[in-house]
Design an enzyme around this catalytic site. Structure first.
Site, PDB file in Angstrom:
ATOM      1  N   CYS A   1       0.809  -1.222   0.000  1.00  0.00           N
ATOM      2  CA  CYS A   1       0.000   0.000   0.000  1.00  0.00           C
ATOM      3  C   CYS A   1       0.841   1.269   0.000  1.00  0.00           C
ATOM      4  O   CYS A   1       0.569   2.214  -0.737  1.00  0.00           O
ATOM      5  CB  CYS A   1      -0.933  -0.004   1.206  1.00  0.00           C
ATOM      6  SG  CYS A   1      -1.754  -1.581   1.499  1.00  0.00           S
TER       7      CYS A   1
ATOM      8  N   ASP B   1      -3.591  -3.461   7.489  1.00  0.00           N
ATOM      9  CA  ASP B   1      -4.744  -4.258   7.909  1.00  0.00           C
ATOM     10  C   ASP B   1      -4.741  -5.619   7.233  1.00  0.00           C
ATOM     11  O   ASP B   1      -5.026  -6.643   7.859  1.00  0.00           O
ATOM     12  CB  ASP B   1      -6.039  -3.521   7.562  1.00  0.00           C
ATOM     13  CG  ASP B   1      -6.212  -2.245   8.364  1.00  0.00           C
ATOM     14  OD1 ASP B   1      -5.203  -1.717   8.867  1.00  0.00           O
ATOM     15  OD2 ASP B   1      -7.342  -1.764   8.482  1.00  0.00           O
TER      16      ASP B   1
ATOM     17  N   CYS C   1      -2.286   3.202   3.163  1.00  0.00           N
ATOM     18  CA  CYS C   1      -3.099   2.220   3.889  1.00  0.00           C
ATOM     19  C   CYS C   1      -3.999   2.913   4.914  1.00  0.00           C
ATOM     20  O   CYS C   1      -3.714   4.015   5.385  1.00  0.00           O
ATOM     21  CB  CYS C   1      -2.212   1.169   4.554  1.00  0.00           C
ATOM     22  SG  CYS C   1      -3.139  -0.278   5.143  1.00  0.00           S
ATOM     23  N   ASP C   2      -5.019   2.196   5.299  1.00  0.00           N
ATOM     24  CA  ASP C   2      -6.234   2.743   5.884  1.00  0.00           C
ATOM     25  C   ASP C   2      -6.061   3.833   6.940  1.00  0.00           C
ATOM     26  O   ASP C   2      -6.611   4.922   6.829  1.00  0.00           O
ATOM     27  CB  ASP C   2      -7.046   1.609   6.512  1.00  0.00           C
ATOM     28  CG  ASP C   2      -7.457   0.559   5.509  1.00  0.00           C
ATOM     29  OD1 ASP C   2      -7.075   0.683   4.335  1.00  0.00           O
ATOM     30  OD2 ASP C   2      -8.147  -0.397   5.887  1.00  0.00           O
ATOM     31  N   LYS C   3      -5.313   3.551   8.019  1.00  0.00           N
ATOM     32  CA  LYS C   3      -5.309   4.479   9.149  1.00  0.00           C
ATOM     33  C   LYS C   3      -4.405   5.679   8.913  1.00  0.00           C
ATOM     34  O   LYS C   3      -4.497   6.674   9.642  1.00  0.00           O
ATOM     35  CB  LYS C   3      -4.897   3.751  10.434  1.00  0.00           C
ATOM     36  CG  LYS C   3      -5.701   2.489  10.727  1.00  0.00           C
ATOM     37  CD  LYS C   3      -7.198   2.728  10.635  1.00  0.00           C
ATOM     38  CE  LYS C   3      -7.976   1.433  10.675  1.00  0.00           C
ATOM     39  NZ  LYS C   3      -7.781   0.569   9.499  1.00  0.00           N
TER      40      LYS C   3
ATOM     41  N   CYS D   1      -5.245  -1.484  -1.305  1.00  0.00           N
ATOM     42  CA  CYS D   1      -6.232  -2.501  -1.707  1.00  0.00           C
ATOM     43  C   CYS D   1      -7.243  -1.945  -2.695  1.00  0.00           C
ATOM     44  O   CYS D   1      -7.788  -0.854  -2.510  1.00  0.00           O
ATOM     45  CB  CYS D   1      -6.939  -3.061  -0.481  1.00  0.00           C
ATOM     46  SG  CYS D   1      -5.835  -3.939   0.650  1.00  0.00           S
TER      47      CYS D   1
ATOM     48  N   GLU E   1     -10.581  -5.522  12.730  1.00  0.00           N
ATOM     49  CA  GLU E   1     -11.444  -5.810  11.592  1.00  0.00           C
ATOM     50  C   GLU E   1     -11.669  -7.312  11.494  1.00  0.00           C
ATOM     51  O   GLU E   1     -10.835  -8.107  11.928  1.00  0.00           O
ATOM     52  CB  GLU E   1     -10.815  -5.296  10.297  1.00  0.00           C
ATOM     53  CG  GLU E   1     -10.777  -3.785  10.210  1.00  0.00           C
ATOM     54  CD  GLU E   1     -10.183  -3.294   8.909  1.00  0.00           C
ATOM     55  OE1 GLU E   1      -9.653  -4.116   8.137  1.00  0.00           O
ATOM     56  OE2 GLU E   1     -10.231  -2.074   8.671  1.00  0.00           O
TER      57      GLU E   1
ATOM     58  N   SER F   1     -13.388  -4.672   7.668  1.00  0.00           N
ATOM     59  CA  SER F   1     -12.645  -4.133   6.537  1.00  0.00           C
ATOM     60  C   SER F   1     -13.623  -3.537   5.549  1.00  0.00           C
ATOM     61  O   SER F   1     -14.782  -3.965   5.450  1.00  0.00           O
ATOM     62  CB  SER F   1     -11.859  -5.262   5.867  1.00  0.00           C
ATOM     63  OG  SER F   1     -11.425  -4.877   4.588  1.00  0.00           O
TER      64      SER F   1
END
Length: 554
Positions: free
Chosen positions: A49, A81, A122-124, A194, A444, A470
């Site tokens: 990511c 994640d 990536c997500d956070k 992702c 998640e 997720s």
């Protein structure tokens, strides 16, 4: 003219020692007289990511120098994640969001940067960076590294979602070990986040609609050569924002937050956006509650046909003309307020008007042909979740389910039950003690939800948890149940075999047990001992708040 913030560090006789140290690494007197722009990089070599962000930072620096500034790059942490999913390591993910915000804040305060560019993926890292910008309120923007390209297998596009679901299919005997390996090997072909409208791409969409990212910068894939041009552009934009005093809190107003929520609803985005937008609103001083998500989702059509429930992958948004096409649809339909300011100094409507939509694209529907007349999120309340919970309704046809509870006190036990064939049609899987405090870190559940889908149970089985999902999760899955079990919420009182009702149309979640029986069970409930007694997880447990308020630390 007001002096630069950075002059506190760089200018005057008493700052000679500081200048001497900075000259040791190549900065000149001329460099140090210019605006100093901090580049908060979330590069890390533990996932695809964020993998190309070092190279991207170099292009941002070029843009900053071209516009008359001096860049200084620093790094912070990032937790994947996807890599940590289903393990104790996943507990670090949500914790990292607030640590990322804190670390960017610390560097910005320590070095008195005049502006900030946050490189995220990536997500956070995305909400963490935005929280820091809103907290500091110095000129800043968020640059999303971009999505991964899709993998290809047997003529179809793949994302990591397909791998998680293949695990369940393999456990159920529906695919062979060889096919599982082939899917694993094909799904992730290179760098990038992702590749569906999972949490990273959802939050990248949010950043453009809230105005903290320049419109049509996020959808360009991470490995696309055009990303270099995007990065240079962002370097120039941050100097312009600094020159004109455009501050994050002036951009991320309540109106802008409502625009962002509309983009999540219209794109079938991740339920994690609820947590992150609530946390960002707190930093911005904007009043926002989970009920705002319900009201906005109800009135916003679902327009974007993306995985996990749709046909297309994230890079197809870029091919269709970018997130700006979504913005233009929302503005034209009256679902977003086009007068909201963006980091470029132009309004959202002005930016969206310049977007070039690809003729004949099918990814982003026209306003008169939505996938659904309402958006992809719903907030449920009831005696099982008095503070509320969240379900993503994208791709769900059934409107309700009543069934017996199958109760598990951790994710691993539930995963074992699913993969061993112990969950049957009609069951409602309850996973508790996985909330912000109970987990800790609110893991998640993509491993479990993917296994349920892969086992062919998604049309008949529901799942409820005080943890989270997720963005790749699909199916009848309810998360963020609050109060959580570790705080003595009603989910702690559920027993195997109890009947639970999930009613999406009426926004209800009910444990069909008499109120006096629930009270009696909770009066006998005892708080479980802490899973961690030292270190960052222990500190997090002491400080974290409810998921219904964004699971904010402090």
């Amino acid at each position: 003219m007001n002096p630069l913030r950075s002059s506190t560090i760089t200018q005057g006789r008493d700052r000679a020692p500081a200048r001497a140290m900075l000259k040791a690494i190549g900065f000149t007197d001329e460099d140090l007289r210019k605006p100093i722009i901090g580049i908060a990089n979330t590069w890390i070599e533990t996932m695809p990511c964020n993998y190309n962000l070092r190279e991207l930072a170099a292009r941002v620096k070029e843009g900053i120098r071209e516009a008359g500034g001096t860049p200084m790059e620093f790094n912070t942490v990032a937790i994947s994640d996807g890599v940590t999913m289903g393990t104790e390591g996943m507990k670090a993910s949500l914790v990292s969001r607030d640590l990322i915000a804190d670390s960017i804040e610390l560097c910005a305060r320590g070095y008195f940067f005049d502006g900030l560019v946050a490189l995220v993926a990536c997500d956070k890292t995305i909400p963490g960076a935005a929280m820091a910008l809103l907290r500091m309120n110095v000129p800043g923007l968020v640059l999303y590294g971009g999505s991964i390209l899709p993998g290809r297998y047997q003529g179809r596009d793949l994302t990591v979602q397909d791998v998680f679901e293949a695990v369940g299919a393999n456990a159920a005997g529906r695919i062979s070990d060889l096919e599982l390996l082939e899917i694993e090997n094909a799904a992730c072909p290179g760098a990038g986040a992702c590749g569906g409208q999972f949490t990273a791409n959802t939050m990248a969409t949010v950043m453009e609609l809230i105005g903290l990212s320049p419109l049509n910068t996020a959808a360009v894939p991470q490995v696309d050569p055009r990303k270099d041009d995007v990065a240079r552009l962002c370097g120039r934009i941050i100097l312009d924002a600094m020159k004109h005093g455009r501050l994050p809190r002036a951009i991320a107003t309540r109106t802008a937050f409502h625009n962002a929520i509309a983009s999540v609803a219209a794109s079938g985005g991740s339920t994690n956006a609820v947590l992150h937008l609530l946390a960002m609103a707190r930093e911005a001083g904007v009043a926002l509650s989970i009920d705002d998500f319900q009201a906005i989702s109800e009135r916003t059509p679902l327009l974007v046909d993306l995985k996990p429930a749709g046909r297309f992958v994230a890079v197809d948004v870029d091919k269709a003309g970018g997130i700006g096409v979504v913005a233009r649809r929302l503005v034209e339909g009256g679902f977003a307020d086009g007068s909201a300011l963006t980091v470029t100094g132009r309004t959202l409507a002005e930016e969206a008007a310049d977007v070039r939509e690809t003729p004949g694209q099918e990814v982003i529907r026209p306003l008169h042909q939505p996938l659904k007349n309402s958006g992809g999120l719903a907030i449920l309340r009831g005696n099982l979740a008095p503070e509320g919970c969240v379900i993503k309704v994208t791709g769900i046809e059934r409107k309700s389910q009543r069934g017996p509870a199958r109760v598990f006190d951790c994710e691993e036990d539930a995963m074992q039950a699913v993969t061993q064939g112990a969950i049957g049609a009609g069951d409602i899987v309850v996973i508790r003690y996985e909330g912000p405090r109970g987990g800790p870190g609110m893991r998640e559940m993509l491993g479990v939800t993917g296994a349920i889908v892969g086992a062919g149970l998604s049309d008949t089985v529901a799942l409820i948890t005080d943890g989270r999902f997720s963005g790749a999760t699909r199916g009848f899955m309810v998360g963020h149940v609050a109060p959580e079990a570790a705080n003595g919420g009603p989910i702690a009182a559920v027993r195997d075999g109890d009947t639970i009702l999930l009613d999406i149309e009426n926004r209800r979640i009910e444990l069909e047990v008499p109120a006096e029986e629930i009270s009696a069970r909770l009066s006998e409930w005892k708080s479980p001992p802490p899973k961690y007694t030292s270190g960052v997880f222990s500190k997090y447990v002491r400080l974290v708040g409810s998921a219904s308020e964004g699971a904010v630390v402090g």
